[in-house]
Motif scaffolding. Structure first.
Motif, PDB file in Angstrom:
ATOM      1  N   GLN A  13       0.756  -1.316  -0.175  1.00 29.48           N
ATOM      2  CA  GLN A  13      -0.019   0.033  -0.024  1.00 29.48           C
ATOM      3  C   GLN A  13       0.804   1.229  -0.078  1.00 29.48           C
ATOM      4  OE1 GLN A  13      -2.837  -0.020   3.362  1.00 29.48           O
ATOM      5  NE2 GLN A  13      -1.437  -0.891   4.554  1.00 29.48           N
ATOM      6  N   MET A  14       1.961   1.285   0.776  1.00 32.25           N
ATOM      7  CA  MET A  14       2.718   2.374   0.801  1.00 32.25           C
ATOM      8  C   MET A  14       3.752   2.533  -0.635  1.00 32.25           C
ATOM      9  SD  MET A  14       1.539   3.940   3.536  1.00 32.25           S
ATOM     10  CE  MET A  14       2.839   5.287   3.482  1.00 32.25           C
ATOM     11  N   ASP A  33       9.113  -5.561  -6.428  1.00 29.83           N
ATOM     12  CA  ASP A  33       8.821  -6.248  -5.280  1.00 29.83           C
ATOM     13  C   ASP A  33       9.134  -7.830  -5.606  1.00 29.83           C
ATOM     14  OD1 ASP A  33       6.125  -5.827  -3.135  1.00 29.83           O
ATOM     15  OD2 ASP A  33       6.737  -7.794  -3.537  1.00 29.83           O
ATOM     16  N   LYS A  35       7.187 -10.154  -5.521  1.00 32.40           N
ATOM     17  CA  LYS A  35       6.395 -11.131  -6.332  1.00 32.40           C
ATOM     18  C   LYS A  35       5.502 -10.295  -7.365  1.00 32.40           C
ATOM     19  CE  LYS A  35       5.147 -14.111  -2.327  1.00 32.40           C
ATOM     20  NZ  LYS A  35       4.321 -14.059  -1.226  1.00 32.40           N
ATOM     21  N   HIS A  38       2.235  -8.990  -6.243  1.00 33.02           N
ATOM     22  CA  HIS A  38       2.067  -7.725  -5.765  1.00 33.02           C
ATOM     23  C   HIS A  38       2.278  -6.566  -6.373  1.00 33.02           C
ATOM     24  CE1 HIS A  38       3.611  -9.986  -1.680  1.00 33.02           C
ATOM     25  NE2 HIS A  38       2.390 -10.378  -1.929  1.00 33.02           N
ATOM     26  N   VAL A  90       9.408  -1.528   1.952  1.00 31.89           N
ATOM     27  CA  VAL A  90       8.857  -3.244   2.107  1.00 31.89           C
ATOM     28  C   VAL A  90       8.516  -3.471   3.608  1.00 31.89           C
ATOM     29  CG1 VAL A  90      10.799  -3.751   0.410  1.00 31.89           C
ATOM     30  CG2 VAL A  90      11.310  -3.955   3.099  1.00 31.89           C
ATOM     31  N   GLU A  92       7.732  -3.867   7.528  1.00 34.99           N
ATOM     32  CA  GLU A  92       8.520  -3.481   8.564  1.00 34.99           C
ATOM     33  C   GLU A  92       9.427  -4.609   9.632  1.00 34.99           C
ATOM     34  OE1 GLU A  92       8.778  -0.267   9.008  1.00 34.99           O
ATOM     35  OE2 GLU A  92       8.850   0.139  11.006  1.00 34.99           O
ATOM     36  N   LYS A  97      14.997  -5.150   5.723  1.00 37.75           N
ATOM     37  CA  LYS A  97      15.637  -3.900   5.235  1.00 37.75           C
ATOM     38  C   LYS A  97      16.933  -4.052   5.300  1.00 37.75           C
ATOM     39  CE  LYS A  97      11.444  -1.279   6.930  1.00 37.75           C
ATOM     40  NZ  LYS A  97      10.721  -0.941   5.617  1.00 37.75           N
ATOM     41  N   ASN A 117      11.016   4.325   3.871  1.00 34.82           N
ATOM     42  CA  ASN A 117       9.783   4.778   4.366  1.00 34.82           C
ATOM     43  C   ASN A 117       9.487   4.163   5.757  1.00 34.82           C
ATOM     44  OD1 ASN A 117       7.347   6.072   3.768  1.00 34.82           O
ATOM     45  ND2 ASN A 117       6.440   4.031   3.634  1.00 34.82           N
ATOM     46  N   SER A 119       8.315   3.021   9.311  1.00 39.24           N
ATOM     47  CA  SER A 119       7.364   3.578  10.288  1.00 39.24           C
ATOM     48  C   SER A 119       8.288   4.035  11.727  1.00 39.24           C
ATOM     49  CB  SER A 119       6.258   2.739  10.547  1.00 39.24           C
ATOM     50  OG  SER A 119       5.143   2.760   9.651  1.00 39.24           O
ATOM     51  N   PHE A 141       6.321   8.651   4.244  1.00 46.30           N
ATOM     52  CA  PHE A 141       4.948   9.095   3.877  1.00 46.30           C
ATOM     53  C   PHE A 141       4.100   8.721   4.626  1.00 46.30           C
ATOM     54  CE2 PHE A 141       7.786   9.322   0.428  1.00 46.30           C
ATOM     55  CZ  PHE A 141       7.387  10.410  -0.250  1.00 46.30           C
ATOM     56  N   ASN A 143      -0.274   7.264   4.999  1.00 47.40           N
ATOM     57  CA  ASN A 143      -1.247   6.473   4.359  1.00 47.40           C
ATOM     58  C   ASN A 143      -2.652   7.265   4.488  1.00 47.40           C
ATOM     59  OD1 ASN A 143      -2.412   4.146   3.235  1.00 47.40           O
ATOM     60  ND2 ASN A 143      -2.201   2.749   4.903  1.00 47.40           N
ATOM     61  N   ILE A 235      -4.012   0.605   8.761  1.00 49.31           N
ATOM     62  CA  ILE A 235      -2.272   0.740   8.837  1.00 49.31           C
ATOM     63  C   ILE A 235      -1.852  -0.675   8.343  1.00 49.31           C
ATOM     64  CG2 ILE A 235      -0.439   1.111  10.166  1.00 49.31           C
ATOM     65  CD1 ILE A 235      -1.724   3.099  11.359  1.00 49.31           C
ATOM     66  N   LYS A 274      -5.907  -5.390   4.475  1.00 49.04           N
ATOM     67  CA  LYS A 274      -5.152  -6.091   3.658  1.00 49.04           C
ATOM     68  C   LYS A 274      -5.487  -7.752   3.836  1.00 49.04           C
ATOM     69  CE  LYS A 274      -0.633  -5.819   5.982  1.00 49.04           C
ATOM     70  NZ  LYS A 274       0.580  -5.137   5.993  1.00 49.04           N
TER      71      LYS A 274
HETATM   72  N1  LIG Z   1       0.765   0.768   6.394  1.00 47.11           N
HETATM   73  C1  LIG Z   1       0.820   2.252   6.854  1.00 47.11           C
HETATM   74  O1  LIG Z   1      -0.152   2.777   7.217  1.00 47.11           O
HETATM   75  C2  LIG Z   1       2.196   2.763   6.762  1.00 47.11           C
HETATM   76  C3  LIG Z   1       3.155   1.879   6.501  1.00 47.11           C
HETATM   77  N2  LIG Z   1       4.618   2.470   6.586  1.00 47.11           N
HETATM   78  C4  LIG Z   1       5.959   1.699   6.384  1.00 47.11           C
HETATM   79  O2  LIG Z   1       5.871   1.261   4.907  1.00 47.11           O
HETATM   80  C5  LIG Z   1       6.722   0.004   4.991  1.00 47.11           C
HETATM   81  C6  LIG Z   1       5.773  -0.782   4.029  1.00 47.11           C
HETATM   82  O3  LIG Z   1       4.368  -0.944   4.621  1.00 47.11           O
HETATM   83  P1  LIG Z   1       3.169  -1.298   3.706  1.00 47.11           P
HETATM   84  O4  LIG Z   1       3.211  -0.707   2.571  1.00 47.11           O
HETATM   85  O5  LIG Z   1       1.759  -0.967   4.744  1.00 47.11           O
HETATM   86  O6  LIG Z   1       3.113  -2.952   3.798  1.00 47.11           O
HETATM   87  P2  LIG Z   1       2.614  -3.981   2.712  1.00 47.11           P
HETATM   88  O7  LIG Z   1       2.496  -5.251   3.421  1.00 47.11           O
HETATM   89  O8  LIG Z   1       1.352  -3.502   2.084  1.00 47.11           O
HETATM   90  O9  LIG Z   1       3.710  -4.032   1.413  1.00 47.11           O
HETATM   91  C7  LIG Z   1       5.007  -4.391   1.741  1.00 47.11           C
HETATM   92  C8  LIG Z   1       5.432  -5.310   0.509  1.00 47.11           C
HETATM   93  O10 LIG Z   1       6.850  -5.413   0.514  1.00 47.11           O
HETATM   94  C9  LIG Z   1       7.075  -6.816   0.038  1.00 47.11           C
HETATM   95  N3  LIG Z   1       8.399  -7.358   0.225  1.00 47.11           N
HETATM   96  C10 LIG Z   1       8.783  -7.854   1.499  1.00 47.11           C
HETATM   97  N4  LIG Z   1       9.997  -8.069   1.433  1.00 47.11           N
HETATM   98  C11 LIG Z   1      10.514  -7.780   0.275  1.00 47.11           C
HETATM   99  C12 LIG Z   1      11.829  -7.692  -0.431  1.00 47.11           C
HETATM  100  N5  LIG Z   1      12.808  -8.416   0.223  1.00 47.11           N
HETATM  101  N6  LIG Z   1      11.723  -7.229  -1.504  1.00 47.11           N
HETATM  102  C13 LIG Z   1      10.698  -6.431  -2.175  1.00 47.11           C
HETATM  103  N7  LIG Z   1       9.617  -6.581  -1.537  1.00 47.11           N
HETATM  104  C14 LIG Z   1       9.349  -7.054  -0.521  1.00 47.11           C
HETATM  105  C15 LIG Z   1       5.917  -7.326   0.572  1.00 47.11           C
HETATM  106  O11 LIG Z   1       5.868  -8.704  -0.013  1.00 47.11           O
HETATM  107  P3  LIG Z   1       5.140  -9.945   0.862  1.00 47.11           P
HETATM  108  O12 LIG Z   1       3.661  -9.588   1.488  1.00 47.11           O
HETATM  109  O13 LIG Z   1       5.424 -11.149   0.032  1.00 47.11           O
HETATM  110  O14 LIG Z   1       6.169 -10.018   2.164  1.00 47.11           O
HETATM  111  C16 LIG Z   1       4.680  -6.449   0.459  1.00 47.11           C
HETATM  112  O15 LIG Z   1       4.303  -6.533  -0.979  1.00 47.11           O
HETATM  113  C17 LIG Z   1       6.777  -0.627   6.202  1.00 47.11           C
HETATM  114  O16 LIG Z   1       7.994   0.026   6.493  1.00 47.11           O
HETATM  115  C18 LIG Z   1       5.891   0.424   6.974  1.00 47.11           C
HETATM  116  O17 LIG Z   1       6.059   0.388   8.473  1.00 47.11           O
HETATM  117  C19 LIG Z   1       4.822   3.866   6.656  1.00 47.11           C
HETATM  118  C20 LIG Z   1       3.694   4.514   6.517  1.00 47.11           C
HETATM  119  C21 LIG Z   1       2.330   3.993   6.876  1.00 47.11           C
END
Ligand SMILES: NC(=O)C1=CN([C@@H]2O[C@H](COP(=O)(O)OP(=O)(O)OC[C@H]3O[C@@H](n4cnc5c(N)ncnc54)[C@H](OP(=O)(O)O)[C@@H]3O)[C@@H](O)[C@H]2O)C=CC1
Ligand SMILES: CC(=O)CC(=O)SCCNC(=O)CCNC(=O)[C@H](O)C(C)(C)COP(=O)(O)OP(=O)(O)OC[C@H]1O[C@@H](n2cnc3c(N)ncnc32)[C@H](O)[C@@H]1OP(=O)(O)O
Length: 283
Positions: A13-14, A33, A35, A38, A90, A92, A97, A117, A119, A141, A143, A235, A274
Motif C-alpha cells: 500500500q505504501m 517487489d 512477487k 504484488h 517493504v 516493517e 530492510k 519509508n 514507520s 510518507f 497512508n 495501517i 489487507k
Molecule cells: N501501512 C501504513 O499505514 C504505513 C506503513 N509504512 C511503512 O511502509 C513500509 C511498507 O508498509 P506497507 O506498504 O503498509 O506494507 P505492505 O505489507 O502493504 O507491503 C510491503 C510489500 O513489500 C514486499 N516485500 C517484502 N520483502 C520484500 C523484499 N525483500 N523485496 C521487495 N519487496 C518485499 C511485501 O511482500 P510480502 O507480502 O510477500 O512479504 C509487500 O508486497 C513498512 O516499513 C511500514 O512500516 C509507513 C507509513 C504508513
C-alpha cells in the motif's frame, strides 16, 4: 545530483502510493517487489486512483496514460543501478530492510541517496550496514500516500545536511510538506499515534467497550476522521505491532507494551483490511 528516475522497493500500500505520487510529479519510476502479483495489485491500485481523478476532471485520460507509462514494474533489484534516488517501502522488519540496503549499496550508483519509508525503525542502524551512511535517510510518507500531505524526513546520525536538503526538496516536488525529525523510535508520528491505537486495543481487551463504541467515541467526540481501531486495520495490524515493539524495545518503558490482543490477531493472520479481517471484517 539531478533526479530523473526514482526506484521504489516494495509494491504494497505504501510503495504503490509513493510510486503514484512520483510518477504524477513527472519522474520515471521503477517499482520493485519480490512477487509479480504484488506488482500487479499495486499497479491496479494506482490505475484506480488515477481513473477517479479522470472522473472528477482533475486530469485527462491522456494524462492518466502518460503517468501510468512512466511506471516500470520489476522483480529485479539489480535495476537499482539505473536509479537516481531509491526509496524502500517493504515490510516493517529490520532484517529484511538491512539485507535490502546492503544489496542496494552494492548495486546503486555511489552518489545515490537511499531512503527508507520505515514507520519506526532506526535510520542510523539501517545506514550502518551501508558504505554510505551519510546518504541514508528516512522519508516517511503517510497512508494513503496520495491524500496525506505530510512527509517526516528523518536524519540518521550520519545523514549529511546536503542529503537532508535534497530530500526536503524532493518531498516538496512531490507536493508534500516535509517535517524534520531526529532519529528516535517512532519518530514523531508513530510515537504519538501508536500508543493511542494500542490503548484503544486495551479498552477492547479489557472489556471496556466494543471496537464500534471505541471508534464512535473518537470520531464523534474528538473529530478524528477514522476511529483508532478502524485506523489500525487500515495501517495493518502487523505494522502496528512492529511499531509498538520498536517503541517498547527502543525506549525501554513498559507504557509501550503491545496489547496481547494485538499480538493474538497478528498471530491469527488477522492483519486488517489487507487480509480482509482485523477488528472489523471486510468484503
Ligand atoms: N501501512 C501504513 O499505514 C504505513 C506503513 N509504512 C511503512 O511502509 C513500509 C511498507 O508498509 P506497507 O506498504 O503498509 O506494507 P505492505 O505489507 O502493504 O507491503 C510491503 C510489500 O513489500 C514486499 N516485500 C517484502 N520483502 C520484500 C523484499 N525483500 N523485496 C521487495 N519487496 C518485499 C511485501 O511482500 P510480502 O507480502 O510477500 O512479504 C509487500 O508486497 C513498512 O516499513 C511500514 O512500516 C509507513 C507509513 C504508513
Ligand atoms: C503507520 C505510519 O507509519 C504512519 C501512517 O500513515 S498513520 C495513518 C495516517 N493516516 C490517517 O490517519 C488517515 C485517517 N483517515 C483519513 O484521513 C480519512 O478517513 C481518509 C482521507 C482516508 C478518507 O477520507 P474520508 O473523508 O473519510 O473519505 P472519502 O471522502 O471517501 O475520501 C477522501 C479522499 O481520499 C481518497 N481516499 C480515501 N481512501 C483512499 C485510499 N485508500 N487510497 C487513496 N485514496 C483514498 C478518496 O478517494 C477521496 O479523494 P477525493 O477527495 O479526491 O475524492
Amino acid at each position: 545530483m539531478l533526479i530523473q528516475k526514482i526506484m521504489v522497493i516494495g509494491a504494497g500500500q505504501m510503495g504503490s502510493g509513493i510510486a503514484q505520487v512520483a510518477a504524477q510529479a513527472g519522474f520515471q519510476v521503477i517499482m520493485q517487489d519480490i512477487k509479480d502479483e504484488h506488482l500487479s495489485r499495486g499497479f491496479k491500485g494506482i490505475e484506480k486512483n488515477l481513473a477517479r481523478y479522470v472522473e472528477k476532471g482533475r486530469i485527462s485520460e491522456e494524462e492518466k496514460e502518460q503517468i501510468l507509462a512512466r511506471i516500470q514494474l520489476t522483480t529485479e533489484l539489480t535495476l537499482a543501478s539505473e536509479a537516481d534516488f531509491i526509496i524502500e517501502a517493504v515490510t516493517e522488519n529490520m532484517e529484511i530492510k538491512t539485507q535490502i540496503f546492503q544489496e542496494l549499496d552494492r548495486i546503486a550508483k555511489p552518489e545515490v541517496i537511499l531512503a527508507s519509508n520505515t514507520s519506526s525503525l532506526p535510520i542510523t542502524e539501517i545506514a550502518a550496514v551501508t558504505s554510505r551512511p551519510g546518504q541514508v535517510i528516512g522519508m516517511h510518507f503517510m497512508n494513503p500516500v496520495s491524500v496525506m500531505p505530510l512527509v517526516e524526513v528523518i536524519r540518521g546520525l550520519a545523514t549529511t545536511d546536503e542529503v537532508y536538503q535534497s530530500v526536503e526538496n524532493l518531498a516538496k516536488t512531490l507536493k508534500k510538506t516535509p517535517v524534520e525529525v531526529n532519529d528516535f523510535p517512532g519518530f514523531i508520528s508513530n510515537r504519538v499515534l501508536l500508543p493511542m491505537i494500542n490503548e484503544a486495543i486495551y479498552t477492547v481487551y479489557e472489556g471496556v467497550a466494543t471496537p464500534e463504541a471505541v471508534d464512535k467515541v473518537m470520531k464523534l467526540g474528538m473529530n478524528h476522521p477514522m476511529g483508532p481501531l478502524e485506523l489500525a486495520d487500515f495501517i495493518g495490524l502487523d505494522t502496528c505491532l512492529s511499531i509498538m515493539e520498536i517503541l517498547h524495545d527502543g525506549l525501554g518503558d513498559s507504557k509501550y507494551r503491545p496489547c496481547p490482543l494485538l499480538r493474538k490477531y497478528v498471530k491469527a493472520g488477522w492483519l486488517g483490511r489487507k487480509t480482509g479481517r482485523g477488528f472489523y471484517v471486510y468484503e
